[in-house]
Design a protein around this motif. Structure first.
Motif, short mmCIF file in Angstrom:
data_model
loop_
_atom_site.label_atom_id
_atom_site.label_comp_id
_atom_site.label_asym_id
_atom_site.label_seq_id
_atom_site.Cartn_x
_atom_site.Cartn_y
_atom_site.Cartn_z
N GLU A 154 0.71 -1.33 0.05
CA GLU A 154 0.13 0.02 -0.24
C GLU A 154 0.96 1.18 0.00
O GLU A 154 2.01 1.40 0.55
CB GLU A 154 -0.91 -0.02 1.20
N THR A 155 0.24 2.22 -0.62
CA THR A 155 1.09 3.52 -0.45
C THR A 155 0.51 4.17 0.78
O THR A 155 -0.45 3.69 1.36
CB THR A 155 0.60 4.55 -1.71
N MET A 156 1.37 5.23 1.19
CA MET A 156 1.11 6.14 2.53
C MET A 156 1.35 7.40 2.43
O MET A 156 1.91 8.06 3.43
CB MET A 156 1.75 5.25 3.58
N GLY A 157 1.37 7.96 1.39
CA GLY A 157 1.28 9.46 1.39
C GLY A 157 2.96 9.72 1.20
O GLY A 157 3.70 8.80 0.81
N ASN A 158 3.38 10.79 1.64
CA ASN A 158 4.79 11.13 1.83
C ASN A 158 5.50 10.71 2.93
O ASN A 158 4.80 11.31 4.17
CB ASN A 158 4.97 12.82 1.61
N ALA A 159 6.54 10.24 3.05
CA ALA A 159 7.20 9.74 4.29
C ALA A 159 8.48 9.53 3.92
O ALA A 159 8.96 9.50 2.70
CB ALA A 159 6.55 8.43 4.69
N THR A 160 9.61 8.99 4.94
CA THR A 160 10.95 8.94 4.72
C THR A 160 10.76 7.21 4.45
O THR A 160 9.76 6.53 4.93
CB THR A 160 11.81 9.09 5.85
N THR A 209 -0.35 0.92 -9.18
CA THR A 209 -1.24 -0.56 -9.39
C THR A 209 -1.40 -1.26 -8.18
O THR A 209 -0.79 -1.43 -7.29
CB THR A 209 -0.26 -1.66 -10.20
N LYS A 210 -2.91 -1.40 -7.89
CA LYS A 210 -3.35 -1.66 -6.49
C LYS A 210 -2.93 -3.30 -6.25
O LYS A 210 -2.94 -4.11 -6.96
CB LYS A 210 -4.74 -1.67 -6.49
N VAL A 211 -2.48 -3.34 -5.02
CA VAL A 211 -2.05 -4.69 -4.60
C VAL A 211 -3.23 -5.49 -3.90
O VAL A 211 -3.55 -4.79 -2.82
CB VAL A 211 -0.98 -4.80 -3.80
N LYS A 212 -3.88 -6.37 -4.43
CA LYS A 212 -5.11 -7.05 -3.58
C LYS A 212 -4.66 -7.70 -2.27
O LYS A 212 -3.72 -8.26 -2.09
CB LYS A 212 -5.70 -8.08 -4.51
N ILE A 222 5.10 -1.77 -7.22
CA ILE A 222 3.75 -1.81 -7.71
C ILE A 222 3.02 -0.81 -6.94
O ILE A 222 2.20 0.00 -7.99
CB ILE A 222 3.27 -3.23 -7.43
N ALA A 223 2.82 -0.82 -5.71
CA ALA A 223 2.20 0.10 -5.10
C ALA A 223 2.47 1.39 -5.39
O ALA A 223 1.43 2.52 -5.91
CB ALA A 223 2.08 0.13 -3.54
#
Length: 204
Positions: A38-44, A133-136, A128-129
Motif C-alpha cells: 500500500e501507498t502511504m502518502g509522503n514519508a521517509t 497498481t493496486k495490490v489486492k 507496484i504500489a
C-alpha cells in the motif's frame, strides 16, 4: 517441530521524504502467501520500513499466528528492534513502540536482516504500489487506511553524531578483531541507514 511462518517486509520512498509505500509478505506452510502492498502518502524510507513492520505484525496477529520469523532489508530497523541501536528520531519512536507492543503478543518471534536480493517480493510489492497498481488484500483482511505521513525534521548535529558513532564503533572493532570480523560492506550499510534516516541520502 513444525516449520515457522515467515514474514518479509519492506518500505520504500521515492524521495526522502517523498511518495512512500510499504509491503508485507507472510508465508505459511501449505497455504498461499498473504501479501499486501500500500501507498502511504509522503514519508521517509525509514518510516515506511517501520510501517511495514507494524502492519505486518498486526496482520500476523489477525490471522492467529503466535510464532513468526520476520525478515527486513533495513539493518537500521533490525538493530533498533534488537536494542543494539537507540531510536532517537521522533518520527520513528511511536512506530517503534507500536512494534514492541505487538511483538509481545507472540510466543516466538525473530527479526532478522537480509540483503535486498533476498527480499525481492516485498520490494516488488512496494514498487507496484508506488507505480499505481493496486495490490489486492488477502481474503478476510479488512481495508485499512495507511498512517498519516509524519512531518519530517532533520537535525544535522544528530545525523553527524550518529554517523560518527557508527564509524567509531567500526574503528574499535577493526582495531580489536581485524577487518575480516566486521566487513566494510556491513559498516557502509549501517552508515547509509543513518544518512537515510537523516534525509541526507535517498533509497532508490
Amino acid at each position: 517441530m513444525a516449520e515457522i511462518p515467515t514474514m518479509h517486509i519492506d518500505g520504500a520512498a521515492r524521495g526522502n521524504p517523498g511518495p512512500a509505500a510499504f509491503a508485507v509478505v507472510i508465508a505459511r506452510p501449505g497455504l498461499p502467501p498473504d501479501e499486501r502492498g500500500e501507498t502511504m502518502g509522503n514519508a521517509t524510507n525509514n518510516v515506511a520500513e517501520y510501517t511495514a513492520l507494524v502492519r505486518g505484525l498486526e496482520r500476523a496477529t489477525e490471522i492467529g499466528l503466535k510464532r513468526i520469523a520476520v525478515f527486513s532489508d533495513s539493518e537500521l530497523l533490525v538493530k533498533q528492534m534488537s536494542g543494539e541501536y537507540r531510536v532517537k528520531h521522533p518520527d520513528l519512536i511511536p512506530l517503534y513502540e507500536a512494534a514492541c507492543r505487538l511483538r509481545r503478543g507472540f510466543d516466538e518471534i525473530t527479526i532478522s536482516h537480509v540483503r535486498r536480493e533476498k527480499n525481492k517480493r516485498a520490494d516488488e510489492l512496494c514498487n507496484i504500489a508506488l507505480d499505481g497498481t493496486k495490490v489486492k488484500a488477502a481474503p478476510g483482511e479488512p481495508k485499512r487506511a495507511g498512517p498519516k505521513p509524519p512531518k519530517i525534521s532533520v537535525n544535522d548535529a544528530s545525523v553527524r553524531d550518529d554517523a560518527l558513532a557508527v564509524l567509531g564503533s567500526a574503528a574499535q572493532a577493526w582495531a580489536a578483531n581485524g577487518v575480516a570480523r566486521l566487513p566494510v560492506e556491513a559498516v557502509w550499510e549501517q552508515l547509509w541507514s543513518v544518512l537515510e534516516e537523516g534525509g541526507v541520502l535517498r533509497k532508490t
